[in-house]
Design an enzyme around this catalytic site. Structure first.
Site, PDB file in Angstrom:
ATOM      1  N   GLN A  18      17.884  -4.133  27.321  1.00 52.85           N
ATOM      2  CA  GLN A  18      19.222  -4.694  27.120  1.00 52.85           C
ATOM      3  C   GLN A  18      19.144  -6.212  26.943  1.00 52.85           C
ATOM      4  O   GLN A  18      18.565  -6.913  27.767  1.00 52.85           O
ATOM      5  CB  GLN A  18      20.122  -4.333  28.321  1.00 52.85           C
ATOM      6  CG  GLN A  18      21.566  -4.775  28.173  1.00 52.85           C
ATOM      7  CD  GLN A  18      22.325  -4.059  27.053  1.00 52.85           C
ATOM      8  OE1 GLN A  18      22.186  -2.846  26.859  1.00 52.85           O
ATOM      9  NE2 GLN A  18      23.116  -4.795  26.300  1.00 52.85           N
ATOM     10  N   ASP A  72      16.766   1.152  19.730  1.00 53.46           N
ATOM     11  CA  ASP A  72      17.735   0.163  19.267  1.00 53.46           C
ATOM     12  C   ASP A  72      17.506  -0.246  17.813  1.00 53.46           C
ATOM     13  O   ASP A  72      18.351  -0.906  17.215  1.00 53.46           O
ATOM     14  CB  ASP A  72      17.635  -1.109  20.144  1.00 53.46           C
ATOM     15  CG  ASP A  72      18.741  -1.180  21.182  1.00 53.46           C
ATOM     16  OD1 ASP A  72      19.807  -0.570  20.952  1.00 53.46           O
ATOM     17  OD2 ASP A  72      18.543  -1.854  22.206  1.00 53.46           O
ATOM     18  N   LYS A  81      25.516   3.665  28.827  1.00 54.12           N
ATOM     19  CA  LYS A  81      24.475   4.327  28.018  1.00 54.12           C
ATOM     20  C   LYS A  81      23.801   5.429  28.848  1.00 54.12           C
ATOM     21  O   LYS A  81      23.616   6.555  28.375  1.00 54.12           O
ATOM     22  CB  LYS A  81      23.428   3.299  27.552  1.00 54.12           C
ATOM     23  CG  LYS A  81      23.943   2.410  26.419  1.00 54.12           C
ATOM     24  CD  LYS A  81      23.054   1.221  26.142  1.00 54.12           C
ATOM     25  CE  LYS A  81      23.721   0.267  25.147  1.00 54.12           C
ATOM     26  NZ  LYS A  81      23.000  -0.994  24.963  1.00 54.12           N
TER      27      LYS A  81
END
Ligand code: NDP
Length: 301
Positions: free
Chosen positions: A104, A127, A60
Site C-alpha cells: 500500500q 497492483d 481490500k
C-alpha cells in the site's frame, strides 16, 4: 449530490458493477474449490498508521474474504527499514501460496517506492505497478493492468460506452492512473481506439482540450476542478478524484468529493461517475481480478 439527473444522463454505478464482478469471482472461487484447485491468495503490506491507507487495505482484505480468497495482512511500523521491507518482499516472491500481493502506497519518506515496486515479482504484481507490467501494457501485451485504470475500462465496457474514434482527454499523468489510462484509451483494443490528449499542470488552455472531448477522465486530486463550462454536451465524464473536504453536512465533519463539479456537470453528460460510488469501488474489483488471473496463471505461466 444531485441524484435527479436530467433525462438522458446515465449515472455509472461503480458500486453495483463492483458487486457484480465480486459475485462473478465468488462463483469462480466456489468452482475452483469444488474442483480441488488452488484458492487465490492475496497478501497486502501496510506500513505505518496512515488512516486512509488503513481503510483501503482493510477493505481490500475484507473483500478478499467475501469472495472466498485467502488473504494475509502484513503490518509494519513506519520505522521499518527499506531492507526489512525488501526482505519481506523477497519472502512473498518465493512463497508459492501467495498468488499476488500489494504494497500500500504511500510509503514513509525513508523508503524508495520505486525500489519497492521494482522488487515485486511482476507475476505477483496485483497492483500492476511494476515496470514489466507497465511496459507490456504499452505494447498491448497481456499484463496486470493498474487497478484503477482497469476498473475504468470495466465500467466503460459494462455500460457499453463507445470509445472507438472518440476524442478522450485524460487530466493527470500519474504513474498509477493518468498515464496508464491514456495509453489504454489509445490502444487498439475493444475499449480503446480513442484519440487521446493527456493534460497536466503545465497544459495551456485546458478548457480548449476538454471542450473537444467526447470522454473526459479526471485524475487530478482537486475537488470540483472540472466545471460545466469545460464540458461539451453529451460527453462521458469519469471522475477518479477522491478528495476529503470539510463539511457541516456530515457527522464526521468531512465528506468525499471528486475532481468534477458533479451537480453542474452531470446534466450535460451522456454518462457520468459519481463520487463516492463510481470509480472507487472498481479499484478493489480489479485487484481481485488480477489476483484471480495470477492464481490461474493466465498472464504468466
Ligand atoms: P497525483 O497527485 O499523482 O497526480 C495528479 C495529476 O494532476 C498530476 O499529473 C498533475 O500534473 C495534475 N494536475 C494537478 N493540477 C493540475 C491542473 N491545475 N491542471 C491540470 N492538471 C493538474 O494524483 P493521482 O493520479 O495519484 O490521483 C488523482 C486523484 O485520484 C486523487 O484525488 C486521488 O485520491 C484519486 N485516486 C483515486 C483512486 C480510486 O480508486 N478512485 C485511486 C488512485 C487515485 P503534474 O504532473 O504536472 O504535476
Amino acid at each position: 449530490m444531485n441524484t435527479n439527473l436530467q433525462m438522458g444522463t446515465i449515472l455509472i454505478d461503480g458500486k453495483k458493477v463492483s458487486e457484480e464482478i465480486q459475485n462473478e469471482i465468488a462463483e469462480e472461487v466456489k468452482q475452483l474449490k469444488a474442483e480441488g484447485r488452488k484458492i487465490p491468495h492475496l497478501a497486502a503490506i501496510l506500513v505505518g498508521e496512515d488512516p486512509a491507507s488503513q481503510t483501503y487495505v482493510g477493505s481490500k482484505v475484507k473483500t478478499c474474504e467475501k469472495v472466498g480468497f485467502n488473504s494475509t495482512l502484513i503490518k509494519f511500523d513506519s520505522t521499518v527499514t527499506e531492507k526489512e521491507l525488501l526482505n519481506k518482499i523477497k519472502e512473498l516472491n518465493e512463497d508459492d501460496d501467495i498468488d499476488g500481493y500489494i504494497v500500500q502506497l504511500p510509503l514513509p519518506k525513508h523508503i524508495s517506492e520505486q525500489k519497492i515496486t521494482e522488487a515485486v515479482d511482476p507475476k505477483k504484481d496485483a497492483d500492476g505497478f511494476h515496470p514489466v507490467n507497465v511496459g507490456r501494457l504499452v505494447l498491448n501485451l497481456p499484463c496486470y493492468i493498474s487497478a484503477t485504470p482497469y476498473g475504468i475500462l470495466q465500467l466503460l465496457e459494462r455500460y457499453k460506452i463507445e470509445t472507438s474514434g472518440k476524442n478522450c482527454v485524460v487530466i493527470g499523468r500519474s504513474n498509477i492512473v493518468g498515464t496508464p489510462m491514456s495509453i489504454l484509451m489509445a490502444r487498439n483494443s475493444s475499449i480503446g481506439n480513442c484519440t487521446v490528449t493527456l493534460c497536466h499542470s503545465r497544459t495551456k488552455n485546458l478548457k480548449e482540450h476538454t471542450l473537444n472531448a467526447d470522454i473526459i477522465i479526471a485524475a487530478i486530486g482537486k475537488p470540483d476542478f472540472v466545471t460545466a463550462d469545460m464540458v461539451k454536451e453529451g460527453a462521458v465524464v469519469i471522475d477518479v478524484g477522491i478528495n476529503r473536504v470539510t463539511s457541516t453536512e456530515t457527522k464526521s465533519g468531512f465528506k468525499l468529493k471528486g475532481d468534477v463539479k458533479f451537480d453542474e456537470v452531470a446534466p450535460k453528460c451522456s454518462f457520468i461517475t459519481p463520487v463516492p460510488g463510481g470509480v472507487g469501488p472498481m479499484t478493489i474489483a480489479s485487484l481481485l481480478k488480477n489476483t484471480l488471473m495470477a492464481s490461474k496463471k493466465e498472464i504468466y505461466s
